[in-house]
Design a protein around this motif. Structure first.
Motif, PDB file in Angstrom:
ATOM      1  N   THR A 268      -4.961  14.344 -18.858  1.00 46.49           N
ATOM      2  CA  THR A 268      -5.157  13.604 -17.431  1.00 46.49           C
ATOM      3  C   THR A 268      -3.427  13.228 -17.043  1.00 46.49           C
ATOM      4  OG1 THR A 268      -6.940  12.432 -18.087  1.00 46.49           O
ATOM      5  CG2 THR A 268      -5.556  11.198 -16.777  1.00 46.49           C
ATOM      6  N   THR A 269      -3.112  13.342 -16.023  1.00 44.55           N
ATOM      7  CA  THR A 269      -1.501  12.948 -15.583  1.00 44.55           C
ATOM      8  C   THR A 269      -1.751  11.690 -14.658  1.00 44.55           C
ATOM      9  OG1 THR A 269      -1.944  14.136 -13.569  1.00 44.55           O
ATOM     10  CG2 THR A 269      -1.044  15.302 -15.280  1.00 44.55           C
ATOM     11  N   THR A 270      -0.736  10.958 -14.779  1.00 43.62           N
ATOM     12  CA  THR A 270      -0.551   9.548 -14.271  1.00 43.62           C
ATOM     13  C   THR A 270       0.989   9.783 -13.456  1.00 43.62           C
ATOM     14  OG1 THR A 270      -1.850   8.611 -15.937  1.00 43.62           O
ATOM     15  CG2 THR A 270      -0.543   7.062 -14.529  1.00 43.62           C
ATOM     16  N   GLU A 271       0.688   9.143 -12.338  1.00 51.03           N
ATOM     17  CA  GLU A 271       1.881   9.168 -11.541  1.00 51.03           C
ATOM     18  C   GLU A 271       2.172   7.937 -10.744  1.00 51.03           C
ATOM     19  OE1 GLU A 271       2.873  12.506  -8.994  1.00 51.03           O
ATOM     20  OE2 GLU A 271       2.452  13.852 -10.632  1.00 51.03           O
ATOM     21  N   LEU A 272       3.391   7.411 -10.409  1.00 46.87           N
ATOM     22  CA  LEU A 272       3.218   6.127  -9.684  1.00 46.87           C
ATOM     23  C   LEU A 272       3.683   6.560  -8.290  1.00 46.87           C
ATOM     24  CD1 LEU A 272       3.435   3.003 -10.068  1.00 46.87           C
ATOM     25  CD2 LEU A 272       5.886   3.163 -10.250  1.00 46.87           C
ATOM     26  N   GLU A 273       2.723   6.415  -7.355  1.00 45.59           N
ATOM     27  CA  GLU A 273       2.836   6.933  -6.087  1.00 45.59           C
ATOM     28  C   GLU A 273       3.886   5.981  -5.391  1.00 45.59           C
ATOM     29  OE1 GLU A 273       0.956   9.755  -4.081  1.00 45.59           O
ATOM     30  OE2 GLU A 273       1.516  10.107  -6.094  1.00 45.59           O
ATOM     31  N   TYR A 274       3.752   4.759  -5.359  1.00 43.04           N
ATOM     32  CA  TYR A 274       4.605   3.707  -4.701  1.00 43.04           C
ATOM     33  C   TYR A 274       4.455   2.668  -5.709  1.00 43.04           C
ATOM     34  CZ  TYR A 274       0.988   2.043  -1.687  1.00 43.04           C
ATOM     35  OH  TYR A 274      -0.229   1.465  -1.457  1.00 43.04           O
ATOM     36  N   SER A 275       5.675   1.843  -5.524  1.00 46.19           N
ATOM     37  CA  SER A 275       5.592   0.515  -6.334  1.00 46.19           C
ATOM     38  C   SER A 275       6.667  -0.496  -5.689  1.00 46.19           C
ATOM     39  CB  SER A 275       5.988   0.418  -7.811  1.00 46.19           C
ATOM     40  OG  SER A 275       6.024  -0.592  -8.478  1.00 46.19           O
ATOM     41  N   GLN A 276       6.353  -1.255  -4.742  1.00 48.54           N
ATOM     42  CA  GLN A 276       7.320  -1.761  -3.848  1.00 48.54           C
ATOM     43  C   GLN A 276       7.051  -3.418  -3.341  1.00 48.54           C
ATOM     44  OE1 GLN A 276       6.139   0.660  -0.481  1.00 48.54           O
ATOM     45  NE2 GLN A 276       5.902  -1.019   0.863  1.00 48.54           N
ATOM     46  N   PHE A 277       8.019  -4.220  -3.296  1.00 43.52           N
ATOM     47  CA  PHE A 277       7.994  -5.671  -3.018  1.00 43.52           C
ATOM     48  C   PHE A 277       8.038  -5.545  -1.133  1.00 43.52           C
ATOM     49  CE2 PHE A 277       9.075  -6.405  -7.285  1.00 43.52           C
ATOM     50  CZ  PHE A 277       8.379  -7.522  -7.395  1.00 43.52           C
ATOM     51  N   ASP A 278       7.318  -6.202  -0.679  1.00 39.68           N
ATOM     52  CA  ASP A 278       7.550  -6.259   1.025  1.00 39.68           C
ATOM     53  C   ASP A 278       7.844  -7.636   1.237  1.00 39.68           C
ATOM     54  OD1 ASP A 278       6.551  -3.778   0.980  1.00 39.68           O
ATOM     55  OD2 ASP A 278       4.436  -4.157   1.216  1.00 39.68           O
ATOM     56  N   ILE A 279       9.050  -7.904   1.904  1.00 41.06           N
ATOM     57  CA  ILE A 279       9.262  -9.375   1.886  1.00 41.06           C
ATOM     58  C   ILE A 279       9.788  -9.683   3.536  1.00 41.06           C
ATOM     59  CG2 ILE A 279      11.015 -11.309   1.671  1.00 41.06           C
ATOM     60  CD1 ILE A 279      11.880  -9.444  -1.194  1.00 41.06           C
ATOM     61  N   PRO A 280       8.541 -10.160   4.355  1.00 37.73           N
ATOM     62  CA  PRO A 280       8.875 -10.513   5.594  1.00 37.73           C
ATOM     63  C   PRO A 280      10.052 -11.318   5.872  1.00 37.73           C
ATOM     64  CG  PRO A 280       6.489 -11.013   5.019  1.00 37.73           C
ATOM     65  CD  PRO A 280       7.354 -10.875   3.680  1.00 37.73           C
ATOM     66  N   ILE A 281      11.103 -10.933   6.643  1.00 38.07           N
ATOM     67  CA  ILE A 281      12.198 -11.665   7.148  1.00 38.07           C
ATOM     68  C   ILE A 281      12.018 -12.429   8.125  1.00 38.07           C
ATOM     69  CG2 ILE A 281      14.789 -11.256   7.583  1.00 38.07           C
ATOM     70  CD1 ILE A 281      14.148 -10.516   4.891  1.00 38.07           C
ATOM     71  N   ASN A 282      11.560 -11.933   9.317  1.00 38.87           N
ATOM     72  CA  ASN A 282      11.018 -12.601  10.338  1.00 38.87           C
ATOM     73  C   ASN A 282       9.841 -11.626  11.041  1.00 38.87           C
ATOM     74  OD1 ASN A 282      12.175 -10.795  12.006  1.00 38.87           O
ATOM     75  ND2 ASN A 282      14.330 -11.723  11.851  1.00 38.87           N
ATOM     76  N   ASP A 283       9.564 -12.259  12.302  1.00 42.15           N
ATOM     77  CA  ASP A 283       8.490 -11.562  12.980  1.00 42.15           C
ATOM     78  C   ASP A 283       8.930  -9.907  13.406  1.00 42.15           C
ATOM     79  OD1 ASP A 283       7.449 -13.686  12.979  1.00 42.15           O
ATOM     80  OD2 ASP A 283       7.350 -14.214  15.332  1.00 42.15           O
TER      81      ASP A 283
END
Lengths: 458, 102
Positions: A157-172
């Motif tokens: 079995t292989t495991t990969e981290l496809e993505y790992s991210q913080f999303d911080i809305p700055i404004n609209d």
């Protein structure tokens, strides 16, 4: 005369006798009128009493109705709450009172079968299991990550981290993204590659792993939307670790945990909605790659590329990598037509090795790929639910490579797909399709594959 | 090497300045969007249905609103706000529609 006197006297007597009689009649009438009035008054009083009683009754009825309405509303609210609690409880998501932190488990999975005249036997394939995690703290930020579990040919079995991210809305109009993110280049990788969204079993030639399409990067992004009149522009500008040189001397376009040079790549995409259902986009990425850095314990040199080494070029220990592309998507009703084109090149340079500090010469590497795809959901054809769930799809694409014979032999091809999908639910699809691969290197036989897949997005 | 270091310092400084500049906006922006979301109205639900169809259907089939709870839709739509580059008001309209329909 006597007669007249007699008559006069008689009249007088009659009149005199009549006066008391009239008086007697008047008194009697007054007594009768007073009695009628009393009766009338009594009746009015009775009616007033009845009216008061009626008003009281009406008020009581109104109060009763109001109480009944309130009781009914409370009952509806209670039922609604119970239903939501039951639903949330069944989903395993209820955490009591509303909290500042919320989360959502999403993702997709697929299994399938691949046969045909490709090298190796026909086989069931386990496909992939990609759980995605979304954690949100108020409206301040969301952290999202996706893993990919798959099974290798030897059962591991292989495991990969496809993505790992913080999303911080700055404004609209601006959101800051930090971490390992899916590449914003083009549309396929960021939005269309999950198997429950992708209309064909696999990626177009050149748009999967080891292709011209970057899959991910590690760094920061600023992205968002700018409304302009009745339309809008979308943008994503990314600063990342950028591409690296692979063991084979190609270009690795996946996000790495740590960069191997100080040069960062910059790139992104700008999209524009010419019509509400027509999106056009342009992408660009540039950065420098260094020589192949073998992992600890693996001191192998990259594959030597047969090429004439330019005189006086040994100082080139880094090379410029540049990619540009354009995409278009027409999605109106049951019809979806898509087109993407990517073109990249990496300049020639020397990739140093442990044994040869001057490096192995890697010539200029060029890669370009494109595909066009049309799918049509037959939701308006006929009256049969079975037909409504069918979706034929056609895709054609090309992948070309120059400057690397091994990569070219394995990957350069024309690829034609025809498929028929059946949607069991909006997020569950079964796919059946044929794929023709016409390789562009002499001596490499073409392949015909038949593929089946079931995919579920959750 | 010196050029590389200078390059790294320059990028690091730029990032630091950018984050400091945007930090106050990060506090103000989402709160204003949240305040607007507290007053859903029928027209918001209508706008949300339209935005849901136009934006979500661009890449994938439309999920049934009944697939997720209100709280899950909150998170899922926030995720898609970033992925699909939705405007905050669009995202709030879509949430209102999905919550009214699940």
């Amino acid at each position: 005369m006597r007669k007249t006197l007699f008559l006069s006297s008689a009249i007088a007597i009659v009149l005199l006798s009549a006066i008391p009689a009239e008086a007697q009649t008047s008194a009697s009438a007054e007594e009768g009128l007073s009695s009628a009035n009393q009766a009338l008054l009594a009746r009015i009083e009775k009616l007033e009493a009845e009216l008061i009683a009626l008003r009281a009754s009406v008020q009581q009825s109104v109060q009763t109705a109001s109480t009944a309405k309130e009781t009914a509303q409370n009952a509806v609210k209670t039922v609604s709450t119970v239903q939501k609690l039951a639903k949330a409880g069944a989903a395993g998501a209820y955490s009591g009172a509303p909290s500042d932190s919320k989360w959502h488990l999403a993702g997709y999975a697929d299994v399938g079968f691949v046969g045909g005249d490709m090298p190796g036997p026909d086989s069931f394939v386990t496909g992939k299991f990609n759980p995605g995690f979304h954690f949100q703290y108020k409206d301040l930020l969301i952290f999202e990550s996706e893993l990919e579990f798959s099974t290798t040919n030897d059962g591991k079995t292989t495991t990969e981290l496809e993505y790992s991210q913080f999303d911080i809305p700055i404004n609209d109009y601006v959101t800051l993204v930090a971490g390992k993110y899916l590449s914003p280049i083009g549309q396929f990788q960021e939005r269309l590659h999950p198997s429950w969204i992708n209309r064909i079993q696999g990626a177009p030639a050149g748009f999967g792993h080891d292709g011209v399409q970057p899959t991910s990067d590690t760094g920061v992004q600023l992205r968002g939307t700018v409304p302009v009149g009745n339309t809008r522009f979308t943008y994503a500008v990314a600063l990342g670790n950028g591409p690296q040189t692979t063991f084979e001397g190609g270009v690795k376009l996946e996000g790495v945990g740590k960069d191997n040079n100080s040069n960062k790549s910059i790139g992104g995409r700008v999209g524009f909605f010419a019509l509400p259902y027509l999106e056009l986009g342009g992408s660009y990425l540039t950065g420098k790659v260094s020589g192949y850095a073998p992992p600890a314990g693996h001191e192998e040199a990259p594959v030597t590329i047969a090429a004439d080494v330019p005189v006086g070029s040994s100082a080139l220990d880094q090379a410029r990598y540049t990619l540009w592309g354009m995409d278009a998507a027409y999605t109106k009703g049951a019809l979806a037509a898509r087109f993407e084109y990517l073109n990249s090149h990496r300049a020639a340079f020397f990739s140093p090795t442990a044994d040869d500090p001057t490096g192995v010469f890697l010539p200029r590497l060029g890669m370009k790929a494109w595909y066009g795809q049309v799918s049509y959901r037959m939701s308006n054809v006929g009256r049969s639910d079975f037909i409504h769930n069918l979706e034929p799809v056609v895709r054609y694409g090309q992948f070309r490579i120059t400057g690397h014979d091994v990569l070219r032999e394995e990957n350069a091809q024309d690829r034609f797909n025809v498929g028929l999908n059946y949607w069991l639910a909006p997020t569950i699809v079964t796919k059946a399709g044929l794929e023709w691969r016409d390789f562009k290197v002499a001596g490499v036989p073409s392949e015909t594959l038949y593929q089946f897949q079931i995919a579920y997005g959750f | 090497m010196k050029i590389m270091k200078n390059n790294g310092i320059w990028m690091g400084s730029t990032l630091a300045v950018a984050m400091l500049v945007f930090a106050p906006l990060a506090i103000a922006g989402p709160d204003s969007a949240n305040a607007k979301a507290k007053k859903p109205d029928p027209m918001q639900v209508v706008r949300g249905a339209k935005a849901w169809k136009n934006n979500c259907g661009r890449c994938h089939n439309l999920r049934s609103p009944k697939e997720l709870t209100d709280e899950e839709w909150d998170v899922s739509v926030t995720h898609m706000r970033v992925r699909a580059n939705l405007l905050p008001l669009e995202a709030e309209d879509i949430k209102a529609f999905l919550k009214a329909s699940n």
